[in-house]
Design a protein around this motif. Sequence first.
Motif, short mmCIF file in Angstrom:
data_model
loop_
_atom_site.label_atom_id
_atom_site.label_comp_id
_atom_site.label_asym_id
_atom_site.label_seq_id
_atom_site.Cartn_x
_atom_site.Cartn_y
_atom_site.Cartn_z
N ASN A 132 63.10 4.09 19.67
CA ASN A 132 62.05 3.99 20.69
C ASN A 132 62.57 4.40 22.07
N VAL A 133 62.94 5.66 22.15
CA VAL A 133 63.45 6.18 23.42
C VAL A 133 62.47 7.25 23.92
N GLU A 134 62.06 7.09 25.16
CA GLU A 134 61.10 8.02 25.74
C GLU A 134 61.72 8.69 26.95
N ILE A 135 61.81 10.01 26.87
CA ILE A 135 62.42 10.76 27.97
C ILE A 135 61.31 11.59 28.62
N GLU A 136 61.20 11.48 29.92
CA GLU A 136 60.13 12.20 30.61
C GLU A 136 60.69 12.96 31.80
N GLY A 137 60.40 14.23 31.88
CA GLY A 137 60.87 15.04 32.99
C GLY A 137 62.38 15.22 32.96
N GLY A 138 62.94 15.72 34.04
CA GLY A 138 64.38 15.92 34.08
C GLY A 138 64.70 17.35 34.47
N VAL A 139 65.83 17.52 35.13
CA VAL A 139 66.22 18.83 35.63
C VAL A 139 66.69 19.73 34.49
N PHE A 140 67.48 19.17 33.56
CA PHE A 140 68.01 19.97 32.45
C PHE A 140 67.41 19.48 31.14
N SER A 141 67.81 20.11 30.04
CA SER A 141 67.36 19.70 28.71
C SER A 141 67.78 18.25 28.47
N PRO A 142 67.14 17.60 27.48
CA PRO A 142 67.36 16.15 27.32
C PRO A 142 68.80 15.72 27.05
N THR A 176 63.18 8.48 33.09
CA THR A 176 62.35 9.47 33.77
C THR A 176 63.16 10.29 34.76
N ASN A 177 62.88 11.62 34.75
CA ASN A 177 63.43 12.57 35.72
C ASN A 177 64.96 12.50 35.86
N ALA A 178 65.64 12.62 34.72
CA ALA A 178 67.10 12.63 34.76
C ALA A 178 67.59 13.80 35.61
N LEU A 179 68.60 13.54 36.43
CA LEU A 179 69.15 14.59 37.29
C LEU A 179 70.15 15.44 36.51
N MET A 180 70.78 14.85 35.46
CA MET A 180 71.65 15.65 34.58
C MET A 180 71.23 15.45 33.14
N TRP A 181 71.87 14.52 32.42
CA TRP A 181 71.58 14.33 31.01
C TRP A 181 70.91 12.98 30.76
N ALA A 182 69.81 12.97 30.02
CA ALA A 182 69.25 11.70 29.58
C ALA A 182 70.14 11.10 28.49
N VAL A 183 70.64 11.98 27.62
CA VAL A 183 71.52 11.52 26.53
C VAL A 183 72.80 12.35 26.57
N TYR A 184 73.93 11.68 26.68
CA TYR A 184 75.21 12.40 26.61
C TYR A 184 76.20 11.59 25.78
#
Length: 440
Positions: free
Chosen positions: A377-387, A326-334
């Motif tokens: 089963n990965v759930e990404i919610e919110g975040g400053v930039f794209s996932p 939730t609410n990644a400040l940069m990348w959820a996935v890199y």
Amino acid sequence: MKIYLLIFLATFAICHKLSDFGAIIDDPAYSSVLTNGQAFEKALLAANSSQNDKTVLIEANHTYHMLPSNIFYNLQNITIKIDGSIIAWEGDISLWPKDETNHSITLISIRDSQDLTFTGSGLIEGLGYRWWWHVILIGDDNRPCLLEVRDSANLIIENLTFSNSPEYNLNLRNIKNGLLQYLNITVDVFGQQKLLSEYGLMYKNFVPTFPLNTDGVDISGINITIRNSTIICFDDAVAVKPISGGSSNFTNCTQNILIDNCYVKYGVGMSIGSVPPHLNCNCVKNITISNIYFETPIKAIYIKSNPGTKGTGLIQHIYYENIKITNALMWAVYIGPQQQHQPHGGADTGCSFFYPLPFTECPTNPLVTFDDVALINVEIEGGVFSPGIILCNSTNPCTNFVFQNVTAKHWSVVPYWNGLHCENTQGKAIDSKLIPDCFN
Ligand SMILES: *[C@@H]1O[C@H](CO)[C@@H](O)[C@H](O)[C@H]1NC(C)=O
Ligand SMILES: *[C@@H]1O[C@H](CO)[C@@H](O)[C@H](O)[C@H]1NC(C)=O
Ligand SMILES: *[C@@H]1O[C@H](CO)[C@@H](O)[C@H](O)[C@H]1NC(C)=O
Ligand SMILES: *[C@@H]1O[C@H](CO)[C@@H](O)[C@H](O)[C@H]1NC(C)=O
Ligand SMILES: *[C@@H]1O[C@H](CO)[C@@H](O)[C@H](O)[C@H]1NC(C)=O
Ligand SMILES: *[C@@H]1O[C@H](CO)[C@@H](O)[C@H](O)[C@H]1NC(C)=O
Ligand SMILES: *[C@@H]1O[C@H](CO)[C@@H](O)[C@H](O)[C@H]1NC(C)=O
Ligand SMILES: *[C@@H]1O[C@H](CO)[C@@H](O)[C@H](O)[C@H]1NC(C)=O
Ligand SMILES: *[C@@H]1O[C@H](CO)[C@@H](O)[C@H](O)[C@H]1NC(C)=O
Ligand SMILES: *[C@@H]1O[C@H](CO)[C@@H](O)[C@H](O)[C@H]1NC(C)=O
Ligand SMILES: *[C@@H]1O[C@H](CO)[C@@H](O)[C@H](O)[C@H]1NC(C)=O
Ligand SMILES: *[C@@H]1O[C@H](CO)[C@@H](O)[C@H](O)[C@H]1NC(C)=O
């Protein structure tokens, strides 16, 4: 009656208390931290050579300020039970003990050993604040970690709290059979103001800093489980590393690691790597990272190569399952080359921290192969930039990537709207809402 007395005496004999070896409580003076380091060494060696009393005890409600007296080798079958607190000395940085290569010795450092257990309800506190500022302001980066174990088998580390390490909290290299559980690893950039003042070490004009390299756990080896832990550390929560030099007596490839049921806040990922190429092939394979909740991470799912022009690297069979971000400040996935730019250019990987902003670049390294990576089963919610972003090289594309049931509930427009950008990656999406844009 005699039997009860015997049991009573035997119970009493179990454990080498630090105070029995001359340690001094609650005293941060230089002479006392040296004494306490020596007391710890004496207790350790006494436990090691004892037949039936294999425990070193840091007593509950006792606080020992300490400097390391040594690096310990060849310890067998001992338990270090920390119910009280060990606090790293907070005096003049230049007086911290160094090893033969002039590197600061980790607060507790053990190598070439078997059957070690670290347990207890206590605390190892690094008071890293001024080390972090020292690196930022002076650029001289020679920091100790809190706990280091190398080239050792059958290691358990449980229940302890590690906080505010000057550098990595736990640095565990070339471990065979490891279990880490119920750990609480915290880096608190604000709380130290109070902490430092408690020890009469108040810094005037306290300014929080972004600590550098305060990883939770750096680890390489074989057959390791890390579970049920909380990690709040402003850098990699866990970084799974290749075996240094590409070979060891246990294994030539870091493998069979399970990281399960952890809570991570302000982390830079449950990370694989970084993996630079090596003539012996640097390798990390068969790693499962499951049931992780990432809150406001800087990065969360992070797989990274490093530059290098000789040899090869291999990152293979990497599975992220049941992950919430939730609410990644940069990348959820890199996934790609390590994004690193440190002050004074010390460890610049060439991949800009600000990529893909205009005028930035992030060169990929075809010598490091990425194969069989699954997000399930990965759930990404919110975040400053794209996932997220996946960057591979056209001469050695990433292969066999799977996105299964990956969703992103997201409102960002930069840089890829609600999408995940990828380059030179072969993969498939199964029942997935988030599909990397280069999958066919
Ligand atoms: C620790 O004890 C083992 C025997 O149990 C011995 O072989 C080893 O040399 C000891 N280590 C040290 C540092 O004394
Ligand atoms: C390790 O020490 C325990 C006592 O703490 C003893 O019961 C056990 O047999 C020892 N194991 C080995 C391999 O020496
Ligand atoms: C060790 O490092 C310190 C700085 O951290 C430096 O001042 C000193 O000259 C170095 N000593 C050696 C022998 O390299
Ligand atoms: C470690 O923590 C677990 C979970 O809280 C607990 O069940 C266990 O008894 C603790 N072990 C020790 C040695 O304190
Ligand atoms: C972890 O340790 C920190 C610092 O001692 C403490 O504030 C926090 O409550 C602990 N968290 C857990 C989950 O035990
Ligand atoms: C790692 O675990 C596997 C499966 O239990 C076992 O077959 C293998 O021998 C272990 N490897 C080492 C180096 O202990
Ligand atoms: C770890 O935590 C999970 C989820 O809270 C729990 O189901 C599991 O029993 C715990 N495992 C251990 C070994 O305590
Ligand atoms: C393997 O173990 C031997 C004996 O302990 C040691 O001399 C050698 O350096 C080790 N090799 C590696 C690659 O770690
Ligand atoms: C590691 O690689 C070396 C060189 O190829 C080999 O001799 C050694 O047996 C390997 N070690 C293990 C534990 O597989
Ligand atoms: C992969 O690692 C897991 C532990 O996470 C282990 O149970 C499994 O046996 C390993 N698979 C192989 C093929 O070694
Ligand atoms: C791919 O690798 C080659 C050789 O290192 C390099 O010249 C090229 O810039 C890389 N491509 C990308 C897109 O990074
Ligand atoms: C998809 O993942 C979500 C969690 O992200 C989970 O609640 C749901 O059960 C998963 N669906 C399937 C079919 O596994």
